[in-house]
Design a protein around this motif. Structure first.
Motif: not given
Ligand SMILES: Cc1cc2nc3c(=O)[nH]c(=O)nc-3n(C[C@H](O)[C@H](O)[C@H](O)COP(=O)(O)OP(=O)(O)OC[C@H]3O[C@@H](n4cnc5c(N)ncnc54)[C@H](O)[C@@H]3O)c2cc1C
Length: 457
Positions: A9-10, A15, A32-34, A48, A51-52, A165, A193, A302, A318
């Motif tokens: 999920v995500g 994911g 499955f992604e929203k 965002s 990213l580093a 997330g 941003e 996760l 990371n």
């Protein structure tokens, strides 16, 4: 031979990486992604953008075989460029070896590369615009809503990996099934941003190989380079008080604040006021859960779903990527027996999640404040000197987080010991010349244990 089916999920950063890793390992993977497929739809500005990426993330991407696609997206950053008010800019390297670099990478491009790699496997099915709205752990089903048609459906899973997330829809059920609880600790600072565009001929208008920081004690501005010559600039500032987001309510207030506090950056951001009000203000928080795995051994959190952290160490992604590598290592170790893997994953990774959450909160103070202090700079020089003399014993804390794979909880404990040692060795000295470096190294060797071996996967 195809193994069990894994439902993810995500399909964000973690994911997508997980789906590549598991399908290459022979699992059937359903994601499955929203959101809509980001390869076909423009991503809204202000969330965002870059990213580093550091060692832990690179290691996991290497394990997944993705570095050939990811490398062209990377811009190396060798250190911080400090923009102090009324002073010349000052570059401070992050490490002291040529390979000790971090990399600016576009979030959408990185995610897209991974989704394309995931989709190239016949074992993987990606479903976009599909929001998970509930989970029934007893029946091993998730409830889904199509964001295109509004249609509701139920999907049965063998194994459920939740990488949806910080606001995970699955976390509550998993944590409570194990009799636990979770919290979000909100930061009293938000972020915004902005875009600092390329110059007239597409050139970078700031040094391209630095992470730029405008530390102003209570708050800060940072900028990371993008491939097109622009920089993504982020303001981190209090919600309330003066100055704060609450006081920046009209274009004049925004202009005056930026022009006074960040005059060099302001001159390079032509659409400052418009962007400030068009782009969303983001909130920042730390998620901690007492459990990450269901007691039935078939559902796991996760990435940010398990351990969302504030972004000041550049480690959220990371750490999430490191989760994926660690999961693979444990699948090897337990011959794919997930009911053994899941509790061990939780036992190993949760203390690390908590430690990097603490380190990230601490690093906000370092970035916006301590970097300006002479004592901080002296400690950094002495740390580098000790590392040169005792590479097996002393590695600066920043380097342990960004350039090594030493477990975060070891980094945290070790960092505290080293900090005390540096304070003691420096005493009232104000420069390295005033210290007996040979004696300092002998003391460090006597007081610190050699570093633990780094886990392999
Ligand atoms: C301002 C900022 C700067 C950052 N900078 C860095 C950095 O420099 N380095 C670094 O390592 N980390 C950084 N991070 C942290 C990093 O963004 C996260 O740690 C990372 O995105 C976590 O990946 P994830 O896949 O776990 O979660 P996400 O990237 O949030 O992905 C979750 C995915 O799940 C989807 N989803 C959510 N809910 C559902 C649902 N109910 N059903 C289906 N799908 C769902 C979402 O649409 C999304 O695609 C930063 C974060 C912020 C806010």
């Amino acid at each position: 031979m195809q193994k069990q089916d894994v439902t993810i999920v995500g399909g964000g950063l973690v994911g997508a990486l997980l789906s590549v890793m598991l399908s290459r390992r022979g699992y059937g993977v359903t994601v499955f992604e929203k959101r809509p497929d980001m390869r076909k739809v423009k991503i809204p500005a202000g969330r965002s953008i870059n990213l580093a990426l550091a060692q832990r993330g690179i290691r996991a991407l290497t394990t997944a075989g993705l570095m050939p696609q990811v490398e062209p997206l990377l811009i190396p950053m060798a250190g911080r460029m400090l923009h102090d008010l009324g002073k010349p800019d000052e570059f401070s390297p992050y490490g002291q070896r040529p390979e000790e670099l971090i990399y600016s990478v576009s979030r959408p491009l990185l995610n897209q590369v991974m989704l394309t790699a995931a989709e190239s496997s016949p074992r993987t099915r990606l479903h976009f615009d599909s929001e998970c709205i509930g989970v029934n752990l007893a029946e091993k089903t998730i409830q889904l809503r199509s964001l295109l048609s509004g249609e509701l459906s139920t999907h049965s899973y063998d194994l459920l990996l939740a990488t949806d997330g910080a606001n995970s829809a699955v976390r509550d059920a998993i944590v409570k099934s194990a009799g636990g609880s979770w919290t979000t600790e909100w930061l009293d600072h938000d972020y915004k941003e902005l875009c600092l565009p390329a110059g007239p001929t597409g050139e970078y208008q700031l040094d391209q190989h630095s992470l730029h920081i405008w530390p102003r004690r209570g708050y800060m501005l940072i900028a990371l380079p993008n491939l097109d010559g622009s920089f993504t600039v982020t303001l981190f500032l209090n919600k309330q008080g003066d100055p704060s987001f609450a006081t920046l309510t009209d274009p004049t207030a925004v202009h005056n604040f930026f022009a006074t506090q960040f005059p060099d950056a302001t001159a390079l951001i032509p659409d400052l006021e418009a962007e400030f009000f068009e782009n969303p203000t983001g909130v920042l928080g730390t998620v901690r859960a007492t459990h990450w795995a269901s007691p039935t051994g078939d559902a796991l959190l996760l990435g940010d779903a398990a351990h969302a952290i504030v972004p000041f160490h550049g480690q959220g992604m990371n750490a999430g990527f490191e989760d994926c590598g660690e999961l693979l290592r444990l699948l090897d170790q337990h011959q794919e027996n997930w009911s053994s893997v899941l509790p061990e994953f939780e036992a190993i990774r949760r203390p690390n999640g908590n430690a990097i959450a603490d380190l990230a909160l601490e690093n906000y103070v370092t970035m916006r404040d301590s970097v300006l202090d002479k004592k901080f700079q002296l400690k950094k020089l002495l740390g580098f000197e000790l590392e040169r003399r005792l590479p097996e014993v002393f590695v600066p804390k920043y380097s342990m987080v960004m350039f090594r794979n030493i477990p975060y909880h070891v980094v945290k404990r070790r960092g505290e010991e080293q900090e005390r040692l540096l304070d003691e060795l420096i005493g009232s000295a104000s420069s390295l010349d005033e210290l007996d470096l040979a004696t300092a190294a002998t003391t460090a060797k006597r007081l610190l244990q050699p570093l633990v071996a780094e886990p392999q996967y």
